[in-house]
Design a protein around this motif. Structure first.
Motif, PDB file in Angstrom:
ATOM      1  N   ILE A   1     -14.153   9.527  38.958  1.00  0.00           N
ATOM      2  CA  ILE A   1     -13.889  10.495  37.895  1.00  0.00           C
ATOM      3  C   ILE A   1     -12.632  11.308  38.206  1.00  0.00           C
ATOM      4  CG2 ILE A   1     -14.726  12.632  36.840  1.00  0.00           C
ATOM      5  CD1 ILE A   1     -16.079  10.238  35.668  1.00  0.00           C
ATOM      6  N   SER A   2     -12.493  11.723  39.449  1.00  0.00           N
ATOM      7  CA  SER A   2     -11.318  12.514  39.830  1.00  0.00           C
ATOM      8  C   SER A   2     -10.043  11.678  39.782  1.00  0.00           C
ATOM      9  CB  SER A   2     -11.505  13.112  41.225  1.00  0.00           C
ATOM     10  OG  SER A   2     -11.556  12.100  42.208  1.00  0.00           O
ATOM     11  N   LEU A   3     -10.146  10.386  40.053  1.00  0.00           N
ATOM     12  CA  LEU A   3      -8.974   9.516  39.966  1.00  0.00           C
ATOM     13  C   LEU A   3      -8.500   9.372  38.523  1.00  0.00           C
ATOM     14  CD1 LEU A   3      -9.943   6.708  42.519  1.00  0.00           C
ATOM     15  CD2 LEU A   3      -8.130   8.411  42.766  1.00  0.00           C
ATOM     16  N   THR A   4      -9.439   9.327  37.589  1.00  0.00           N
ATOM     17  CA  THR A   4      -9.069   9.297  36.176  1.00  0.00           C
ATOM     18  C   THR A   4      -8.316  10.562  35.792  1.00  0.00           C
ATOM     19  OG1 THR A   4     -10.974   7.919  35.594  1.00  0.00           O
ATOM     20  CG2 THR A   4      -9.945   9.157  33.815  1.00  0.00           C
ATOM     21  N   ALA A   5      -8.835  11.712  36.213  1.00  0.00           N
ATOM     22  CA  ALA A   5      -8.174  12.983  35.907  1.00  0.00           C
ATOM     23  C   ALA A   5      -6.782  13.027  36.515  1.00  0.00           C
ATOM     24  CB  ALA A   5      -9.022  14.147  36.423  1.00  0.00           C
ATOM     25  N   ALA A   6      -6.640  12.533  37.752  1.00  0.00           N
ATOM     26  CA  ALA A   6      -5.334  12.539  38.409  1.00  0.00           C
ATOM     27  C   ALA A   6      -4.341  11.652  37.672  1.00  0.00           C
ATOM     28  CB  ALA A   6      -5.478  12.091  39.863  1.00  0.00           C
ATOM     29  N   GLY A   7      -4.777  10.466  37.256  1.00  0.00           N
ATOM     30  CA  GLY A   7      -3.886   9.558  36.539  1.00  0.00           C
ATOM     31  C   GLY A   7      -3.423  10.116  35.203  1.00  0.00           C
ATOM     32  N   LEU A   8      -4.311  10.824  34.505  1.00  0.00           N
ATOM     33  CA  LEU A   8      -3.955  11.395  33.203  1.00  0.00           C
ATOM     34  C   LEU A   8      -2.953  12.540  33.313  1.00  0.00           C
ATOM     35  CD1 LEU A   8      -7.455  11.441  31.455  1.00  0.00           C
ATOM     36  CD2 LEU A   8      -5.553   9.891  30.977  1.00  0.00           C
ATOM     37  N   LYS A   9      -2.839  13.130  34.504  1.00  0.00           N
ATOM     38  CA  LYS A   9      -1.920  14.251  34.690  1.00  0.00           C
ATOM     39  C   LYS A   9      -0.457  13.817  34.781  1.00  0.00           C
ATOM     40  CE  LYS A   9      -5.109  17.362  37.081  1.00  0.00           C
ATOM     41  NZ  LYS A   9      -5.458  18.005  38.363  1.00  0.00           N
ATOM     42  N   LEU A  10      -0.219  12.563  35.126  1.00  0.00           N
ATOM     43  CA  LEU A  10       1.146  12.126  35.412  1.00  0.00           C
ATOM     44  C   LEU A  10       1.921  11.893  34.123  1.00  0.00           C
ATOM     45  CD1 LEU A  10       0.481   9.648  38.345  1.00  0.00           C
ATOM     46  CD2 LEU A  10       1.034  12.085  38.453  1.00  0.00           C
ATOM     47  N   THR A  11       2.925  12.717  33.884  1.00  0.00           N
ATOM     48  CA  THR A  11       3.733  12.595  32.673  1.00  0.00           C
ATOM     49  C   THR A  11       4.513  11.285  32.648  1.00  0.00           C
ATOM     50  OG1 THR A  11       3.966  14.992  32.608  1.00  0.00           O
ATOM     51  CG2 THR A  11       5.518  13.707  31.296  1.00  0.00           C
ATOM     52  N   ARG A  12       5.043  10.899  33.800  1.00  0.00           N
ATOM     53  CA  ARG A  12       5.792   9.638  33.901  1.00  0.00           C
ATOM     54  C   ARG A  12       5.151   8.787  34.992  1.00  0.00           C
ATOM     55  NH1 ARG A  12      11.466  12.667  34.465  1.00  0.00           N
ATOM     56  NH2 ARG A  12      10.032  14.273  35.216  1.00  0.00           N
ATOM     57  N   PRO A  13       4.032   8.148  34.678  1.00  0.00           N
ATOM     58  CA  PRO A  13       3.237   7.507  35.727  1.00  0.00           C
ATOM     59  C   PRO A  13       3.893   6.305  36.385  1.00  0.00           C
ATOM     60  CG  PRO A  13       2.349   6.993  33.553  1.00  0.00           C
ATOM     61  CD  PRO A  13       3.400   8.033  33.354  1.00  0.00           C
ATOM     62  N   PHE A  14       4.859   5.662  35.737  1.00  0.00           N
ATOM     63  CA  PHE A  14       5.448   4.461  36.318  1.00  0.00           C
ATOM     64  C   PHE A  14       6.942   4.610  36.609  1.00  0.00           C
ATOM     65  CE2 PHE A  14       1.848   2.615  33.787  1.00  0.00           C
ATOM     66  CZ  PHE A  14       1.057   2.352  34.883  1.00  0.00           C
ATOM     67  N   SER A  15       7.409   5.845  36.689  1.00  0.00           N
ATOM     68  CA  SER A  15       8.817   6.053  37.007  1.00  0.00           C
ATOM     69  C   SER A  15       8.986   6.310  38.499  1.00  0.00           C
ATOM     70  CB  SER A  15       9.367   7.246  36.212  1.00  0.00           C
ATOM     71  OG  SER A  15       8.835   8.456  36.711  1.00  0.00           O
ATOM     72  N   TRP A  16      10.152   5.982  39.013  1.00  0.00           N
ATOM     73  CA  TRP A  16      10.433   6.223  40.424  1.00  0.00           C
ATOM     74  C   TRP A  16      10.425   7.719  40.732  1.00  0.00           C
ATOM     75  CZ3 TRP A  16       9.816   4.392  44.861  1.00  0.00           C
ATOM     76  CH2 TRP A  16      10.531   4.853  45.972  1.00  0.00           C
ATOM     77  N   HIS A  17      10.732   8.546  39.754  1.00  0.00           N
ATOM     78  CA  HIS A  17      10.691  10.001  39.928  1.00  0.00           C
ATOM     79  C   HIS A  17       9.292  10.455  40.372  1.00  0.00           C
ATOM     80  CE1 HIS A  17      11.192  14.291  39.061  1.00  0.00           C
ATOM     81  NE2 HIS A  17      10.045  14.226  38.404  1.00  0.00           N
ATOM     82  N   SER A  18       8.278   9.842  39.826  1.00  0.00           N
ATOM     83  CA  SER A  18       6.909  10.240  40.160  1.00  0.00           C
ATOM     84  C   SER A  18       6.463   9.723  41.520  1.00  0.00           C
ATOM     85  CB  SER A  18       5.942   9.729  39.078  1.00  0.00           C
ATOM     86  OG  SER A  18       6.240  10.304  37.826  1.00  0.00           O
ATOM     87  N   TRP A  19       7.051   8.632  41.990  1.00  0.00           N
ATOM     88  CA  TRP A  19       6.526   7.958  43.179  1.00  0.00           C
ATOM     89  C   TRP A  19       7.465   7.973  44.378  1.00  0.00           C
ATOM     90  CZ3 TRP A  19       1.642   6.452  43.625  1.00  0.00           C
ATOM     91  CH2 TRP A  19       0.897   6.380  42.443  1.00  0.00           C
ATOM     92  N   ARG A  20       8.626   8.596  44.264  1.00  0.00           N
ATOM     93  CA  ARG A  20       9.623   8.479  45.331  1.00  0.00           C
ATOM     94  C   ARG A  20       9.146   9.093  46.645  1.00  0.00           C
ATOM     95  NH1 ARG A  20      14.165  12.750  43.056  1.00  0.00           N
ATOM     96  NH2 ARG A  20      12.668  14.225  42.148  1.00  0.00           N
ATOM     97  N   TYR A  21       8.349  10.140  46.584  1.00  0.00           N
ATOM     98  CA  TYR A  21       7.832  10.746  47.817  1.00  0.00           C
ATOM     99  C   TYR A  21       6.469  10.162  48.195  1.00  0.00           C
ATOM    100  CZ  TYR A  21      11.487  14.031  46.549  1.00  0.00           C
ATOM    101  OH  TYR A  21      12.692  14.587  46.192  1.00  0.00           O
ATOM    102  N   ALA A  22       5.636   9.919  47.196  1.00  0.00           N
ATOM    103  CA  ALA A  22       4.318   9.343  47.470  1.00  0.00           C
ATOM    104  C   ALA A  22       4.441   7.967  48.112  1.00  0.00           C
ATOM    105  CB  ALA A  22       3.501   9.252  46.180  1.00  0.00           C
ATOM    106  N   ALA A  23       5.466   7.198  47.732  1.00  0.00           N
ATOM    107  CA  ALA A  23       5.635   5.868  48.315  1.00  0.00           C
ATOM    108  C   ALA A  23       5.792   5.955  49.829  1.00  0.00           C
ATOM    109  CB  ALA A  23       6.851   5.174  47.692  1.00  0.00           C
ATOM    110  N   ARG A  24       6.538   6.944  50.292  1.00  0.00           N
ATOM    111  CA  ARG A  24       6.708   7.120  51.742  1.00  0.00           C
ATOM    112  C   ARG A  24       5.395   7.550  52.397  1.00  0.00           C
ATOM    113  NH1 ARG A  24      11.659   8.498  54.155  1.00  0.00           N
ATOM    114  NH2 ARG A  24      13.488   7.834  52.991  1.00  0.00           N
ATOM    115  N   LEU A  25       4.647   8.399  51.705  1.00  0.00           N
ATOM    116  CA  LEU A  25       3.371   8.851  52.253  1.00  0.00           C
ATOM    117  C   LEU A  25       2.367   7.701  52.339  1.00  0.00           C
ATOM    118  CD1 LEU A  25       3.071  12.234  50.310  1.00  0.00           C
ATOM    119  CD2 LEU A  25       3.628  11.940  52.736  1.00  0.00           C
ATOM    120  N   LEU A  26       2.444   6.775  51.396  1.00  0.00           N
ATOM    121  CA  LEU A  26       1.515   5.642  51.383  1.00  0.00           C
ATOM    122  C   LEU A  26       1.929   4.548  52.364  1.00  0.00           C
ATOM    123  CD1 LEU A  26       1.033   5.375  47.515  1.00  0.00           C
ATOM    124  CD2 LEU A  26      -0.656   6.216  49.151  1.00  0.00           C
TER     125      LEU A  26
END
Length: 415
Positions: free
Chosen positions: A80-105
Motif C-alpha cells: 500500500i505504501s509503495l502505491t502511495a510513493a509511486g503516485l507522488k512522483l510527478t515525473r516517474p520515468f525521467s532521469w531527473h527523478s532517478w539520478r540520485y536514487a540510481a546511485r543509492l540503489l
C-alpha cells in the motif's frame, strides 16, 4: 451469574477493542501532532508496549516461531505504501527523478548489505546465511515510515531533490532486497558454497524476477490508467470513496499478477503506480487515490505496531542481548550514512543534502516482512537473535529518524 462470568473477555476481543481505540487515535492524532516533532509511529509503539506489558503472557505467538500472520500484514503495509510513493512522483520515468536514487540503489544498497553481513558474521557471531539475511533485510529503506521525508502529493511539483531521492529509493529498494533475501534462503536450503546456487540465483532470482516484475508493472499500470481515466462518468461511481477504492485495485491487481508469475510483487506495485501516474498528471482522481492509500497505510501502521509492540513487551525481552544496541547504532549512525555518502560522491548535490539523504535510511516494516518471509521459507540458525537485532534497529530508527525528520527536513530540505 457472577461478575467473573460477566467479565471474561477473550484475548481476541481485547485486541479488537484496543485496535478500535488506537485507529481512532490514528485518525485524530495528525491534527494535534502537526506542530510537534513527535511522529505517529513513535506514539503507536509506546502505547502498544505500555498496554501489552500488562499482560502476563503474550496474546500472540512469537513472531519468529509463527511468521505467517506478521508476514502477511507487513506485506500489505508495504505494498500500500509503495502505491502511495509511486503516485507522488510527478515525473516517474525521467532521469531527473532517478539520478540520485540510481546511485543509492546501485552503489549504496549492495555496500550496505555487504557491510551489515560482515558485521553479523565476523563480529556478532551469526551463521553466514543468517548474516547475509541480516544485511538483506536491513539494507532497504522503508516506505511505510518515511512519510515525513517523502516528496509532495500528486498535484504538487517535486521541488526538493532530497525528498525526491528518498522517495524513489524507498520505492524500489524494497523490491531489490528480494534477490539477496533469496540468496540467504538458498544458502540455508542448498549450502553456503556459491557453486551450489549462484547460477540459478542469478538467472531466476535476479534477472527473471526483476525483469518480469518491471514489465508486469508497466503493463498493468498503463492498462488501469486507460480504464479508470477513460471510464465515462455517468456509468462510474464518482464519489471519493469509490475512486479511493480503486487504489486497492491498483495495488492488488499488479501485485497478485506478479506473484502468479513468480516475480517480485513489490517492484511491480511501485512500477505500476509510476506507470499509472505517468499516464495522467492532472486528473482530479490522482489526489483522491493518493490520499486514500495513505489512509489505509495509516490504519495498517497501527495494526503493525500493535504486533511489534506485543513482541517487544514479551518475546523481545528474552531475545535481546546488550551487544545488539551498539550494533544497531553502528548500522544506523555509521554504515548507512557512510554508504550513502559513497553512493552520492561526485554529484552536484550540496553537502548538507548529501548528509540528509545518507542519514535518513529509515528502517521499518519492510525489514520485518523480509525477515518473516525468510523464516517462513527456511530454518535459519539464530533466528531469534536476528529478529531481536532487526527490532532493535527499527525501534532506534523510529525514534532517531522519526523525532528528527520533521525539523531537519523543514530546515534543510523544504518542499
Amino acid at each position: 451469574m457472577g461478575l467473573i462470568e460477566v467479565f471474561s473477555p477473550d484475548i481476541y476481543d481485547v485486541i479488537l477493542f484496543y485496535l478500535g481505540i488506537v485507529i481512532l487515535i490514528a485518525v485524530l492524532f495528525p491534527r494535534f501532532l502537526s506542530d510537534y516533532i513527535i511522529t505517529e509511529p513513535v506514539v503507536y509503539l509506546l502505547i502498544a508496549v505500555a498496554v501489552f506489558s500488562i499482560f502476563p503472557v503474550s496474546p500472540l505467538p512469537h513472531l519468529g516461531e509463527a511468521p505467517v500472520l506478521g508476514k502477511r500484514l507487513t506485506e500489505m503495509g508495504v505494498i500500500i505504501s509503495l502505491t502511495a510513493a509511486g503516485l507522488k512522483l510527478t515525473r516517474p520515468f525521467s532521469w531527473h527523478s532517478w539520478r540520485y536514487a540510481a546511485r543509492l540503489l546501485i552503489i549504496t544498497m549492495p555496500l550496505t548489505i555487504a557491510l551489515i553481513a560482515l558485521l553479523g558474521w565476523r563480529f556478532l557471531g551469526l551463521a553466514p546465511a543468517t548474516a547475509v539475511l541480516l544485511g538483506a533485510v536491513l539494507a532497504p529503506t522503508d516506505p511505510v515510515l518515511a512519510s515525513d521525508i517523502q516528496t509532495t502529493p500528486p498535484q504538487s511539483e517535486d521541488h526538493s531533490n532530497t525528498r525526491l531521492a528518498l522517495t524513489t529509493e524507498a520505492g524500489l529498494n524494497d523490491g531489490l532486497a528480494f534477490p539477496f533475501t533469496n540468496m540467504a534462503i538458498a544458502m540455508v536450503l542448498v549450502g553456503s558454497s556459491p557453486s551450489l546456487w549462484f547460477a540459478d540465483w542469478l538467472i531466476m532470482d535476479f534477472f527473471y524476477r526483476i525483469i518480469v516484475a518491471t514489465l508486469i508493472g508497466l503493463a498493468t499500470g498503463w492498462l488501469l490508467a486507460k480504464i479508470i481515466f477513460n471510464c465515462p462518468k455517468p456509468e462510474c461511481h464518482s464519489s471519493a470513496i469509490s475512486v479511493g477504492l480503486l487504489t486497492i485495485s491498483l495495488t492488488l491487481l499488479p501485485y497478485g499478477l506478479a506473484e502468479i508469475f513468480n516475480s517480485y510483487g513489490f517492484i511491480t506495485v511501485f512500477v505500476a503506480a509510476c506507470a499509472f501516474r505517468y499516464q495522467e498528471t492532472t486528473h482530479e482522481h490522482l489526489n483522491v487515490l493518493h490520499d486514500f492509500s495513505e489512509e489505509i497505510e495509516r490504519t495498517l501502521i497501527v495494526i503493525l505496531f500493535t504486533i511489534l509492540g506485543i513482541y517487544i513487551s514479551h518475546g523481545f525481552i528474552n531475545d535481546f542481548q546488550w551487544y545488539m544496541l551498539p550494533a544497531a547504532l553502528l548500522i544506523i549512525m555509521v554504515i548507512r550514512p557512510l554508504t550513502g555518502l559513497i553512493g552520492l560522491a561526485g554529484t552536484e548535490l550540496r553537502r548538507s543534502r548529501k548528509y540528509i539523504i545518507s542519514f535518513y535510511g529509515i528502517r521499518g516494516i519492510g525489514s520485518i516482512y523480509y525477515l518473516l518471509y525468510a523464516f517462513d521459507h527456511a530454518g535459519f540458525e539464530q533466528s531469534r537473535e536476528a529478529l531481536a537485532i532487526v527490532t532493535t534497529v527499527i525501534v532506534l530508527s523510529v525514534f532517531i529518524h522519526g523525532l528528527s525528520a520533521r525539523p531537519v527536513m523543514d530546515r534543510w530540505a523544504p518542499e
